[in-house]
Design a protein around this motif. Structure first.
Motif, mmCIF file in Angstrom:
data_model
loop_
_atom_site.group_PDB
_atom_site.id
_atom_site.type_symbol
_atom_site.label_atom_id
_atom_site.label_comp_id
_atom_site.label_asym_id
_atom_site.label_seq_id
_atom_site.Cartn_x
_atom_site.Cartn_y
_atom_site.Cartn_z
ATOM 1 N N VAL A 6 19.720 1.419 -0.835
ATOM 2 C CA VAL A 6 18.774 2.220 -1.632
ATOM 3 C C VAL A 6 18.132 1.292 -2.658
ATOM 4 N N ALA A 7 16.810 1.155 -2.597
ATOM 5 C CA ALA A 7 16.116 0.258 -3.516
ATOM 6 C C ALA A 7 14.895 0.944 -4.106
ATOM 7 N N ALA A 8 14.475 0.421 -5.254
ATOM 8 C CA ALA A 8 13.331 1.022 -5.948
ATOM 9 C C ALA A 8 12.016 0.688 -5.266
ATOM 10 N N PHE A 33 17.409 1.489 5.538
ATOM 11 C CA PHE A 33 16.813 1.204 4.226
ATOM 12 C C PHE A 33 16.172 2.471 3.668
ATOM 13 N N VAL A 34 16.403 2.730 2.385
ATOM 14 C CA VAL A 34 15.732 3.836 1.695
ATOM 15 C C VAL A 34 14.938 3.245 0.528
ATOM 16 N N LEU A 35 13.629 3.400 0.564
ATOM 17 C CA LEU A 35 12.753 2.899 -0.494
ATOM 18 C C LEU A 35 12.306 4.076 -1.344
ATOM 19 N N CYS A 36 12.715 4.066 -2.615
ATOM 20 C CA CYS A 36 12.414 5.218 -3.480
ATOM 21 C C CYS A 36 10.926 5.294 -3.820
ATOM 22 N N THR A 37 10.278 4.133 -3.970
ATOM 23 C CA THR A 37 8.830 4.101 -4.162
ATOM 24 C C THR A 37 8.256 3.147 -3.117
ATOM 25 N N SER A 38 6.943 3.204 -2.959
ATOM 26 C CA SER A 38 6.292 2.240 -2.064
ATOM 27 C C SER A 38 5.602 1.143 -2.860
ATOM 28 N N GLY A 39 6.004 1.006 -4.126
ATOM 29 C CA GLY A 39 5.480 -0.090 -4.957
ATOM 30 C C GLY A 39 3.988 0.017 -5.187
ATOM 31 N N ASN A 40 3.508 1.246 -5.364
ATOM 32 C CA ASN A 40 2.060 1.451 -5.354
ATOM 33 C C ASN A 40 1.353 1.058 -6.655
ATOM 34 N N ARG A 41 2.113 0.490 -7.617
ATOM 35 C CA ARG A 41 1.447 -0.021 -8.821
ATOM 36 C C ARG A 41 1.745 -1.515 -9.022
ATOM 37 N N GLY A 42 2.301 -2.139 -8.010
ATOM 38 C CA GLY A 42 2.726 -3.530 -8.153
ATOM 39 C C GLY A 42 1.649 -4.542 -7.844
ATOM 40 N N ARG A 57 2.179 -2.269 1.370
ATOM 41 C CA ARG A 57 3.568 -2.641 1.074
ATOM 42 C C ARG A 57 4.549 -1.962 2.030
ATOM 43 N N GLU A 58 4.209 -0.779 2.516
ATOM 44 C CA GLU A 58 5.085 -0.151 3.524
ATOM 45 C C GLU A 58 5.053 -0.960 4.823
ATOM 46 N N ALA A 59 3.879 -1.432 5.193
ATOM 47 C CA ALA A 59 3.779 -2.259 6.409
ATOM 48 C C ALA A 59 4.570 -3.556 6.229
ATOM 49 N N GLU A 60 4.426 -4.170 5.048
ATOM 50 C CA GLU A 60 5.185 -5.397 4.760
ATOM 51 C C GLU A 60 6.686 -5.121 4.822
ATOM 52 N N GLN A 61 7.093 -3.962 4.271
ATOM 53 C CA GLN A 61 8.523 -3.635 4.237
ATOM 54 C C GLN A 61 9.081 -3.444 5.650
ATOM 55 N N ASP A 80 5.600 4.490 -8.265
ATOM 56 C CA ASP A 80 6.079 3.220 -8.811
ATOM 57 C C ASP A 80 6.082 3.333 -10.340
ATOM 58 N N GLY A 81 7.217 3.046 -10.960
ATOM 59 C CA GLY A 81 7.312 3.160 -12.419
ATOM 60 C C GLY A 81 7.679 4.549 -12.885
ATOM 61 N N GLY A 82 7.811 5.491 -11.949
ATOM 62 C CA GLY A 82 8.053 6.879 -12.348
ATOM 63 C C GLY A 82 9.427 7.415 -12.017
ATOM 64 N N LEU A 83 10.325 6.576 -11.508
ATOM 65 C CA LEU A 83 11.632 7.096 -11.056
ATOM 66 C C LEU A 83 12.458 7.766 -12.169
ATOM 67 N N PRO A 84 12.384 7.256 -13.438
ATOM 68 C CA PRO A 84 13.181 7.943 -14.466
ATOM 69 C C PRO A 84 12.781 9.407 -14.647
ATOM 70 N N PHE A 85 11.569 9.755 -14.230
ATOM 71 C CA PHE A 85 11.084 11.124 -14.464
ATOM 72 C C PHE A 85 11.391 12.063 -13.299
ATOM 73 N N VAL A 86 11.938 11.535 -12.203
ATOM 74 C CA VAL A 86 12.221 12.380 -11.028
ATOM 75 C C VAL A 86 13.696 12.286 -10.620
ATOM 76 N N LEU A 87 14.543 11.906 -11.586
ATOM 77 C CA LEU A 87 15.963 11.690 -11.241
ATOM 78 C C LEU A 87 16.618 12.888 -10.547
#
Ligand SMILES: [Zn+2]
Length: 228
Positions: A6-8, A33-42, A57-61, A80-87
């Protein structure tokens, strides 16, 4: 053995445990693999959109995962950057996936890092993803009174046996990745949107330093936690 990582963000897994995953899949282990975000602000490019970046980034992953022997890649697509708000939602989703895939071992971010990085420098998604995964693995997935709607729908409670925490400042378990380090680097390179020339020497040096203590040429380090 079944393992869940499980990764961010896309690229977290390959940088921190890609050699371990490659070794375990080579040995016949099933890994999802579980990706919590797709890194859409990176990105520092103001011309790109979050949607374009997430698709890239999903294709790269997916490409990177295949290079370390993993074909099952799940994207939860939180911001991306929002995981603390959706715990709460993230924890419920992870419990559902643990009860579905039933891994014996979960690899995720160490949410309690306190040195190496200043606490202020730790990405909030890394802490949140690790925290949600830890809570999901223990006590939630194994307790039938957590998320009973999942049980009514046919899933069975599941007890995860152990956690391997990466990005930890207190590694107590090393995995020898000498034979799979080349696959790890190939997978890291597949994340073209995030790659930099300085990255590979840094990863190699870290693997050498970690391995030296136990007579390995290259190693990845984890905090291992055995769950009740
Ligand atoms: Zn990350």
């Amino acid at each position: 053995m079944q393992v869940m990582v499980v990764a961010a963000h896309p690229d977290d897994i390959e940088r921190h445990c890609g050699g371990t995953v490659a070794r375990w899949t080579r040995d016949g282990c099933g890994v999802v693999f579980v990706l919590c975000t797709s890194g859409n602000r990176g990105s520092d490019d103001p011309e790109t959109t979050p949607e374009q970046l997430a698709a890239l980034r999903e294709a790269e992953q997916r490409e990177a995962a295949a290079l370390v022997g993993v074909t099952e890649v799940l994207f939860l697509r939180h911001e991306d950057g929002g995981l603390p708000f959706v715990l709460p939602q993230l924890r419920e989703e992870l419990v559902r996936l643990l009860r579905t895939y039933r891994p014996a071992c979960v690899l995720t971010h160490d949410p309690f890092v306190h040195s190496g990085y200043l606490p202020y420098q730790l990405h909030p998604d890394h802490r949140a993803a690790g925290d949600a995964a830890l809570q999901a693995a223990y006590p939630c997935a194994g307790g039938p009174l957590f998320y009973p709607a999942q049980i009514v729908a046919g899933l069975k409670p599941h007890k995860v046996q152990e956690l391997y925490l990466f990005m930890t400042d207190a590694p107590d378990t090393l995995v020898d990745v000498t034979d799979t380090f080349a696959s790890k680097l190939q997978a890291v390179r597949a994340h073209r949107s995030q790659h930099s020339a300085a990255l590979e020497p840094r990863l190699r040096e870290r693997a050498e330093v970690l391995g030296r203590a136990q007579g390995m040429r290259l190693a990845e380090g984890f905090k291992r936690v055995v769950l009740p």
